[in-house]
Design a protein around this motif. Structure first.
Motif, PDB file in Angstrom:
ATOM      1  N   ALA A   1      48.018  64.186  16.356  1.00 27.32           N
ATOM      2  CA  ALA A   1      48.041  65.141  15.471  1.00 27.32           C
ATOM      3  C   ALA A   1      47.250  66.098  17.257  1.00 27.32           C
ATOM      4  N   ILE A   2      47.008  65.397  18.519  1.00 26.16           N
ATOM      5  CA  ILE A   2      46.398  65.690  19.410  1.00 26.16           C
ATOM      6  C   ILE A   2      47.953  66.866  20.585  1.00 26.16           C
ATOM      7  N   TYR A   3      47.008  68.351  20.726  1.00 27.71           N
ATOM      8  CA  TYR A   3      48.075  68.500  21.019  1.00 27.71           C
ATOM      9  C   TYR A   3      46.897  69.256  23.017  1.00 27.71           C
ATOM     10  N   ILE A   4      47.392  68.842  23.844  1.00 29.02           N
ATOM     11  CA  ILE A   4      46.715  69.899  25.319  1.00 29.02           C
ATOM     12  C   ILE A   4      47.553  70.910  25.761  1.00 29.02           C
ATOM     13  N   ASN A   5      46.636  71.616  26.177  1.00 29.86           N
ATOM     14  CA  ASN A   5      47.677  73.531  26.272  1.00 29.86           C
ATOM     15  C   ASN A   5      48.621  73.655  25.488  1.00 29.86           C
ATOM     16  N   GLY A   6      48.921  73.095  24.320  1.00 30.22           N
ATOM     17  CA  GLY A   6      49.824  73.449  23.441  1.00 30.22           C
ATOM     18  C   GLY A   6      50.960  72.525  23.544  1.00 30.22           C
ATOM     19  N   GLU A   7      50.557  71.208  24.470  1.00 32.33           N
ATOM     20  CA  GLU A   7      51.801  70.604  24.550  1.00 32.33           C
ATOM     21  C   GLU A   7      51.031  69.275  23.728  1.00 32.33           C
ATOM     22  N   ARG A   8      51.667  68.882  22.971  1.00 35.98           N
ATOM     23  CA  ARG A   8      51.868  66.974  22.151  1.00 35.98           C
ATOM     24  C   ARG A   8      51.372  65.996  22.931  1.00 35.98           C
ATOM     25  N   GLN A   9      50.141  65.746  22.926  1.00 32.49           N
ATOM     26  CA  GLN A   9      50.507  64.231  23.763  1.00 32.49           C
ATOM     27  C   GLN A   9      49.968  62.750  22.977  1.00 32.49           C
TER      28      GLN A   9
END
Length: 423
Positions: free
Chosen positions: A382-390
């Motif tokens: 559920a977490i994305y950093i600058n559009g990328e899933r992490q």
């Protein structure tokens, strides 16, 4: 096409004092016309765009547009369309508002190389120099109390009460029309539908002031309709906030999005009102709305035209870039200034420029309510950093995740964005 006919085709005419006479004058000579803008804030908003576009339409048709900034009347307050008294600003504040609005009008209506560029004047020029004795003798004597009470702008306020200050506003606006008629040969005043009483009062003052002169002066008034949206709400508001023409108050991206989100039921009407597209092109866009509404072709064209007009081609490109990045999720392509625009209203957390664990960052920034929930959010994708899933629980957010070494955009779920500003 003759200018009046074009305006009527676009639905931009509410009332005209003498259509035949005005049409004849518009076709036989260059007409000087004006519209007033009272400085009630340091920026105009999109509710002012219709009268601004009206001035621009007459300009394109070869006539002489004059925008009158109400540095004098802005000290008083127009009762038209209001149920309560306006709060009064100081002279210094009104002067500041007036200058800001003057710059906005000149930018939007004027074009480089225009043969008849817009003239912007301020009615403080004459109202600020007029003594109370002169005003009562030269203007007040031409109006009976009964005449003024019959005007909607006054009559609608009688029950709740109206001060003498606002009661006198009609006379001040009438004096504006007279002065511009004398100094700029203005024979046409335009305004919103709530200005009909003030406009016709100005025509009456011009007539009475020239009663003893041999030559009759023909003057006219034209009003545009009040704009409402299909859902009944007032045009120009978004989530309760005004959409300003100042890019610092409403960013070009927010401005662009306002038009993109236009209801299918309104978009063709707004294209007629606000753009200079031909009726043939508008008809094609109307077909798109009917047959392929999901493509939002008409909304995109409206947003493009308005953003270019009010801001610039560069601002439009930037707004489209932000929109595309948000749609695709590819946020790393955005610059710092574009991030400030696109994420102006999302929750923002300030952090020190150092490596930080993702779990701790989610909790500290109140993106996740607890470390346990943060871990679950990460594991569940559920977490994305600058559009990328992490999905790495032990992930460390470092300089590689900072756009322009300053911003990290975190998304939780499908639509909840958060901005981390590293200082």
């Amino acid at each position: 096409m003759e200018i009046l006919q074009d305006l009527e085709n676009r639905g931009l005419v509410q009332a005209i004092t003498d259509r035949e006479g005005l049409s004849e004058q518009l076709q036989s000579s260059q007409v000087s016309l004006y519209c007033g803008f009272d400085p009630t804030a340091d920026s105009l908003h999109i509710g002012h765009l219709v009268p601004l576009m009206m001035l621009k339409r007459f300009q394109k048709a070869g006539h002489k547009p004059i925008a009158l900034v109400g540095g004098g009347t802005g000290m008083i307050g127009d009762p038209s369309g209001r149920s309560t008294e306006r709060s009064l600003n100081t002279e210094e504040v009104v002067d500041g508002f007036s200058e800001a609005i003057k710059q906005q009008i000149s930018k939007i209506v004027s074009e480089e190389g225009e043969e008849n560029p817009i003239v912007v004047r301020n009615n403080k020029e004459w109202l600020g120099q007029t003594t109370i004795i002169e005003f009562l003798r030269d203007t007040g004597k031409h109006f009976s109390i009964n005449y003024m009470l019959a005007k909607d702008s006054v009559a609608s306020r009688i029950e709740n009460g109206i001060s003498f200050t606002e009661f006198s506003y009609m006379l001040l606006q009438s004096l504006d029309f007279l002065k511009l008629n004398q100094e700029e040969n203005v024979t046409l005043q335009i305004g919103g539908s709530d200005q009909w009483g003030n406009i016709t009062a100005g025509m009456e003052l011009i007539r009475r002031s020239r009663e003893n002169q041999d030559e009759e002066v023909k003057v006219f008034g034209l009003t545009v309709p009040l704009i409402t949206k299909a859902d009944g709400t007032k045009f120009g508001k978004s989530a309760g906030n005004a959409i300003w023409l100042d890019g610092e108050k409403t960013t070009p991206y927010e401005f662009y999005q306002f038009w993109i989100n236009t209801d299918d039921r309104d978009v063709v009407k707004f294209i007629n009102y606000f753009t200079f597209l031909s009726q043939e092109e508008i008809a094609e866009l109307e077909e798109e709305v009917k047959n392929r509404p999901e493509n939002r072709v008409a909304q995109k064209r409206l947003a493009e035209e308005m953003t270019k007009l009010v801001h610039s081609e560069e601002a439009l490109v930037q707004a489209q870039k932000i929109s595309d990045a948000l749609f695709s999720g590819d946020l790393k392509q955005l610059s710092g200034s574009e991030i400030k625009q696109g994420f102006k209203d999302v929750p923002t957390f300030e952090a020190i420029k150092e490596e930080v664990g993702l779990v701790n960052l989610l909790v500290n920034a109140k993106i996740s309510p607890s470390k346990r929930q943060a871990r679950e959010d990460i594991k569940n994708g559920a977490i994305y950093i600058n559009g990328e899933r992490q999905q790495e629980v032990d992930y460390k957010v470092d300089a590689n995740d900072r756009i322009e070494d300053t911003f990290t955009i975190i998304r939780r779920g499908k639509k909840k964005y958060y901005l981390v500003n590293f200082k």
